[in-house]
Motif scaffolding. Sequence first.
Motif, PDB file in Angstrom:
ATOM      1  N   ASN A 161       1.235   4.864  -2.612  1.00  0.00           N
ATOM      2  CA  ASN A 161      -0.155   5.447  -3.198  1.00  0.00           C
ATOM      3  C   ASN A 161      -0.707   6.558  -2.726  1.00  0.00           C
ATOM      4  O   ASN A 161      -0.589   6.496  -1.596  1.00  0.00           O
ATOM      5  CB  ASN A 161      -0.975   3.897  -3.252  1.00  0.00           C
ATOM      6  CG  ASN A 161      -0.261   2.758  -3.891  1.00  0.00           C
ATOM      7  OD1 ASN A 161      -0.164   2.979  -5.119  1.00  0.00           O
ATOM      8  ND2 ASN A 161       0.355   1.884  -3.350  1.00  0.00           N
ATOM      9  N   ASP A 162      -1.462   7.183  -3.410  1.00  0.00           N
ATOM     10  CA  ASP A 162      -2.234   8.191  -3.082  1.00  0.00           C
ATOM     11  C   ASP A 162      -3.871   7.655  -3.347  1.00  0.00           C
ATOM     12  O   ASP A 162      -4.235   7.021  -4.032  1.00  0.00           O
ATOM     13  CB  ASP A 162      -2.191   9.469  -4.044  1.00  0.00           C
ATOM     14  CG  ASP A 162      -0.792  10.111  -4.096  1.00  0.00           C
ATOM     15  OD1 ASP A 162      -0.173   9.456  -2.718  1.00  0.00           O
ATOM     16  OD2 ASP A 162      -0.583  10.914  -4.838  1.00  0.00           O
ATOM     17  N   ILE A 197      -4.878  -0.306  -6.381  1.00  0.00           N
ATOM     18  CA  ILE A 197      -3.290  -0.566  -6.135  1.00  0.00           C
ATOM     19  C   ILE A 197      -3.238  -1.695  -7.332  1.00  0.00           C
ATOM     20  O   ILE A 197      -3.751  -2.686  -7.129  1.00  0.00           O
ATOM     21  CB  ILE A 197      -3.014  -1.068  -4.803  1.00  0.00           C
ATOM     22  CG1 ILE A 197      -3.401  -0.060  -3.837  1.00  0.00           C
ATOM     23  CG2 ILE A 197      -1.575  -1.341  -4.845  1.00  0.00           C
ATOM     24  CD1 ILE A 197      -2.963  -0.516  -2.433  1.00  0.00           C
ATOM     25  N   GLU A 246      -9.903   2.871  -3.984  1.00  0.00           N
ATOM     26  CA  GLU A 246      -8.839   2.413  -3.661  1.00  0.00           C
ATOM     27  C   GLU A 246      -8.350   1.520  -4.688  1.00  0.00           C
ATOM     28  O   GLU A 246      -9.165   0.631  -4.832  1.00  0.00           O
ATOM     29  CB  GLU A 246      -8.686   1.705  -2.243  1.00  0.00           C
ATOM     30  CG  GLU A 246      -9.043   2.678  -0.955  1.00  0.00           C
ATOM     31  CD  GLU A 246      -9.221   1.690   0.091  1.00  0.00           C
ATOM     32  OE1 GLU A 246      -9.062   2.340   1.405  1.00  0.00           O
ATOM     33  OE2 GLU A 246      -9.601   0.461   0.157  1.00  0.00           O
ATOM     34  N   TRP A 296       0.839  -1.315   0.072  1.00  0.00           N
ATOM     35  CA  TRP A 296       0.050  -0.117   0.047  1.00  0.00           C
ATOM     36  C   TRP A 296       0.818   1.242  -0.007  1.00  0.00           C
ATOM     37  O   TRP A 296       0.313   2.486  -0.441  1.00  0.00           O
ATOM     38  CB  TRP A 296      -0.851   0.126   1.159  1.00  0.00           C
ATOM     39  CG  TRP A 296      -1.963  -0.921   1.037  1.00  0.00           C
ATOM     40  CD1 TRP A 296      -2.096  -2.404   1.079  1.00  0.00           C
ATOM     41  CD2 TRP A 296      -3.362  -0.550   0.890  1.00  0.00           C
ATOM     42  NE1 TRP A 296      -3.234  -2.729   0.797  1.00  0.00           N
ATOM     43  CE2 TRP A 296      -4.104  -1.912   0.576  1.00  0.00           C
ATOM     44  CE3 TRP A 296      -4.064   0.567   0.674  1.00  0.00           C
ATOM     45  CZ2 TRP A 296      -5.540  -1.841   0.323  1.00  0.00           C
ATOM     46  CZ3 TRP A 296      -5.421   0.358   0.417  1.00  0.00           C
ATOM     47  CH2 TRP A 296      -6.159  -0.978   0.455  1.00  0.00           C
TER      48      TRP A 296
END
Length: 153
Positions: A115-116, A136, A134, A112
């Motif tokens: 990440n933004d 990723i 969210e 995680w």
Amino acid sequence: MRSIGSVLIMGFLLSCGQGKSDILKEPFKLHLAGTWRLLKGTLIEKGDTVVTDYTKNTSFIKVINNTHFAFLQHDLSKGKIAPAVYVSGGGRFTLKDSLYTEHLEYCSDREWEGNDFTFMITIKNDTLTQSGVEKIDRAGINRINIEEYVRIK
């Protein structure tokens, strides 16, 4: 003499006007600052919805100041009942109107990190609601996350 006074007054008025937008935004940012306890989380992924009650077997808090956020989660059995849970993370954030973006610099789940995550936030009384995506790619995560927090006094 009159022109110097006019210039000084005009300069003062302009400087007041320049800071006005910052002053208007600052109270919201200050209202966001604090410690928040997560009550309920809703994840929507691939048409499935999972709602988690964070008031029963786990505790999750988010701490926000003017520049950074941090979150901590752990099970309430202190690891004595499976599954033992401990999650933490944090980093810088930006706030533009009601768009709150977390720049996750630290996380106990390393996939995680870096990440933004951008959320639309609302604050009503002592309730903070944030919702956003969210995503990723390397972890195969792409979901909507809606969280409801209450301010800890």
